[in-house]
Design an enzyme around this catalytic site. Sequence first.
Site, PDB file in Angstrom:
ATOM      1  N   ASP A  96       0.877  -1.186   0.000  1.00 35.32           N
ATOM      2  CA  ASP A  96       0.000   0.000   0.000  1.00 35.32           C
ATOM      3  C   ASP A  96       0.906   1.226   0.000  1.00 35.32           C
ATOM      4  O   ASP A  96       1.917   1.251   0.706  1.00 35.32           O
ATOM      5  CB  ASP A  96      -0.882  -0.020   1.265  1.00 35.32           C
ATOM      6  N   LEU A 120      -0.119   4.108   1.022  1.00 31.20           N
ATOM      7  CA  LEU A 120      -0.657   4.952   2.098  1.00 31.20           C
ATOM      8  C   LEU A 120      -1.128   6.319   1.588  1.00 31.20           C
ATOM      9  O   LEU A 120      -1.224   7.263   2.362  1.00 31.20           O
ATOM     10  CB  LEU A 120       0.348   5.114   3.250  1.00 31.20           C
ATOM     11  N   PHE A 124      -7.066  -4.315  -4.246  1.00 34.12           N
ATOM     12  CA  PHE A 124      -8.001  -3.282  -3.797  1.00 34.12           C
ATOM     13  C   PHE A 124      -7.506  -1.870  -4.138  1.00 34.12           C
ATOM     14  O   PHE A 124      -8.235  -0.908  -3.900  1.00 34.12           O
ATOM     15  CB  PHE A 124      -8.149  -3.324  -2.266  1.00 34.12           C
ATOM     16  N   ALA A 125      -6.255  -1.765  -4.588  1.00 30.52           N
ATOM     17  CA  ALA A 125      -5.635  -0.440  -4.702  1.00 30.52           C
ATOM     18  C   ALA A 125      -6.226   0.328  -5.884  1.00 30.52           C
ATOM     19  O   ALA A 125      -6.054  -0.084  -7.028  1.00 30.52           O
ATOM     20  CB  ALA A 125      -4.130  -0.603  -4.893  1.00 30.52           C
ATOM     21  N   TYR A 140     -15.074   6.185 -13.285  1.00 32.99           N
ATOM     22  CA  TYR A 140     -14.678   5.182 -12.280  1.00 32.99           C
ATOM     23  C   TYR A 140     -15.140   3.777 -12.696  1.00 32.99           C
ATOM     24  O   TYR A 140     -14.352   2.834 -12.739  1.00 32.99           O
ATOM     25  CB  TYR A 140     -15.268   5.568 -10.917  1.00 32.99           C
ATOM     26  N   ASN A 198     -23.034  -1.234  -2.015  1.00 37.92           N
ATOM     27  CA  ASN A 198     -22.539  -0.191  -1.106  1.00 37.92           C
ATOM     28  C   ASN A 198     -21.850  -0.764   0.131  1.00 37.92           C
ATOM     29  O   ASN A 198     -22.514  -1.156   1.093  1.00 37.92           O
ATOM     30  CB  ASN A 198     -23.684   0.741  -0.704  1.00 37.92           C
ATOM     31  N   ILE A 224     -29.737  15.369   2.095  1.00 40.47           N
ATOM     32  CA  ILE A 224     -30.218  14.286   1.238  1.00 40.47           C
ATOM     33  C   ILE A 224     -30.205  14.793  -0.204  1.00 40.47           C
ATOM     34  O   ILE A 224     -30.822  15.824  -0.516  1.00 40.47           O
ATOM     35  CB  ILE A 224     -31.633  13.842   1.675  1.00 40.47           C
ATOM     36  N   ARG A 272     -27.502  14.558  -6.842  1.00 37.17           N
ATOM     37  CA  ARG A 272     -26.064  14.560  -7.128  1.00 37.17           C
ATOM     38  C   ARG A 272     -25.894  13.991  -8.541  1.00 37.17           C
ATOM     39  O   ARG A 272     -26.476  12.942  -8.847  1.00 37.17           O
ATOM     40  CB  ARG A 272     -25.352  13.683  -6.090  1.00 37.17           C
TER      41      ARG A 272
HETATM   42  N1  UFG Z   1     -26.145  10.646  -0.393  1.00 41.06           N
HETATM   43  C1  UFG Z   1     -26.860  11.698   0.151  1.00 41.06           C
HETATM   44  N2  UFG Z   1     -26.160  12.626   0.879  1.00 41.06           N
HETATM   45  C2  UFG Z   1     -24.821  12.544   1.097  1.00 41.06           C
HETATM   46  C3  UFG Z   1     -24.113  11.455   0.533  1.00 41.06           C
HETATM   47  C4  UFG Z   1     -24.801  10.515  -0.207  1.00 41.06           C
HETATM   48  O1  UFG Z   1     -28.066  11.832  -0.024  1.00 41.06           O
HETATM   49  O2  UFG Z   1     -24.261  13.428   1.769  1.00 41.06           O
HETATM   50  C5  UFG Z   1     -26.887   9.639  -1.162  1.00 41.06           C
HETATM   51  C6  UFG Z   1     -26.364   9.473  -2.579  1.00 41.06           C
HETATM   52  O3  UFG Z   1     -26.986  10.402  -3.430  1.00 41.06           O
HETATM   53  C7  UFG Z   1     -26.747   8.025  -2.863  1.00 41.06           C
HETATM   54  C8  UFG Z   1     -26.688   7.333  -1.499  1.00 41.06           C
HETATM   55  O4  UFG Z   1     -26.709   8.385  -0.547  1.00 41.06           O
HETATM   56  O5  UFG Z   1     -28.050   7.969  -3.313  1.00 41.06           O
HETATM   57  C9  UFG Z   1     -25.434   6.537  -1.307  1.00 41.06           C
HETATM   58  O6  UFG Z   1     -24.326   7.349  -1.647  1.00 41.06           O
HETATM   59  P1  UFG Z   1     -22.813   6.915  -1.395  1.00 41.06           P
HETATM   60  O7  UFG Z   1     -21.967   8.055  -1.846  1.00 41.06           O
HETATM   61  O8  UFG Z   1     -22.656   6.431   0.004  1.00 41.06           O
HETATM   62  O9  UFG Z   1     -22.632   5.655  -2.322  1.00 41.06           O
HETATM   63  P2  UFG Z   1     -22.912   5.494  -3.899  1.00 41.06           P
HETATM   64  O10 UFG Z   1     -24.150   4.658  -4.029  1.00 41.06           O
HETATM   65  O11 UFG Z   1     -22.890   6.772  -4.617  1.00 41.06           O
HETATM   66  O12 UFG Z   1     -21.581   4.753  -4.333  1.00 41.06           O
HETATM   67  C10 UFG Z   1     -21.371   3.395  -4.162  1.00 41.06           C
HETATM   68  C11 UFG Z   1     -19.890   3.129  -3.993  1.00 41.06           C
HETATM   69  C12 UFG Z   1     -19.133   3.495  -5.242  1.00 41.06           C
HETATM   70  C13 UFG Z   1     -19.752   2.783  -6.405  1.00 41.06           C
HETATM   71  C14 UFG Z   1     -21.213   3.069  -6.495  1.00 41.06           C
HETATM   72  C15 UFG Z   1     -21.854   2.255  -7.557  1.00 41.06           C
HETATM   73  O13 UFG Z   1     -19.394   3.851  -2.902  1.00 41.06           O
HETATM   74  O14 UFG Z   1     -17.786   3.126  -5.119  1.00 41.06           O
HETATM   75  O15 UFG Z   1     -21.867   2.731  -5.286  1.00 41.06           O
HETATM   76  O16 UFG Z   1     -22.884   2.980  -8.144  1.00 41.06           O
HETATM   77  F1  UFG Z   1     -19.182   3.192  -7.551  1.00 41.06           F
END
Ligand code: UFG
Length: 328
Positions: free
Chosen positions: A31, A33, A72-73, A140, A169, A206, A281
């Site tokens: 890693d 880091l 995982f990197a 990504y 997730n 949200i 978002r």
């Molecule tokens: N969300 C909010 N507020 C926040 C942060 C997130 O409402 O402050 C919502 C997002 O819009 C989403 C949900 O919470 O609907 C989950 O968001 P995350 O950022 O926790 O996770 P994601 O679903 O966006 O991402 C995950 C993985 C990624 C992967 C993706 C696949 O973390 O690595 O799923 O779509 F690429």
Amino acid sequence: MKILVAGGAGYIGSHTVRALVKAGHTPVVLDNLSHGHRGAVPEGVLFKQANIEDSDVSAWMRQEGIEGMMHFAASIEVGESMKNPALYYKNNVVGSYHLIEAARQAGVKYVVFSSTAAVYGEPDQVPIDEDAKQVPTNVYGRTKLMIETMLKDYSDIYGMKYIALRYFNASGADASGEIGEDHHPETHLIPLVLQAAAGKRKSITIFGTDYPTPDGTCVRDYIHVTDLADAHVLAMNYLANGGQSQYFNLGSGKGFSVKEIVEAAKKVTGIDFSVEYGTRRAGDPGTLVASSDKIKRILGWNPTHSTVEQVIGDAWKWHQTHPQGYND
Ligand code: UFG
């Protein structure tokens, strides 16, 4: 088996290192880091601080007698990938090429690769199984799909067997409270919600309330990091026992809306924090829920930690015992 864990000081990698030790394997961590934490690697586990593309990695793998590799990197932020694609092509695609080629030259036979639900993009139907179309909607996801393609070619042509695990997730933390999620910056929902509960941020926003979901907020499949870690061990054992190269989804099979996660976090923590409502978002699909039937059928994997209460409860324990994360 001696197993190289590239990115083993990161969130999912460090949980998997513990699972490997528990299963009787010998993990060795590589890693740089840049995002990982030295404190996430247990004492007694060999640690090398280096980049995956460093030219001496192959010789080091051979010297250490590495038989299997878990990879995982990577750079992991969807939003960042859309602003700085060059970084993702370099760190993920180019970096993985160097690492996988180093492993091939060192005679490594098995690779378990950290992939993502982002390879599917906007699904036509949920739950999503492995036959769903793979049209990522962000850089990504595209980089992860390219690495899967690279691994398939290495498997077909060089005979280096691989399993790609497509996580939904990832969430939660080891039940010990000793390791957990510590990203800078943090963008994931559950840690942000818990920071709001802990008073470290004034509220949680949200993102979007007009999705075609029951309560208008995005639905996701939250899978406990301990269940993910166990799947990696099963995948490596399967390959070592003659299993075929392939890819699997990893999810709980249940969807929870952002509002439901916020409510569950209030219940688990007993704290009523403030919630704001914002706009969508960019790039967020409305609903992502996994079918993990394939890995259940072929590897016998079964998620046993992934109720929302346990995911949030274990993450909360980590937050409470490590309010500054690893503090490094
Ligand atoms: N969300 C909010 N507020 C926040 C942060 C997130 O409402 O402050 C919502 C997002 O819009 C989403 C949900 O919470 O609907 C989950 O968001 P995350 O950022 O926790 O996770 P994601 O679903 O966006 O991402 C995950 C993985 C990624 C992967 C993706 C696949 O973390 O690595 O799923 O779509 F690429």
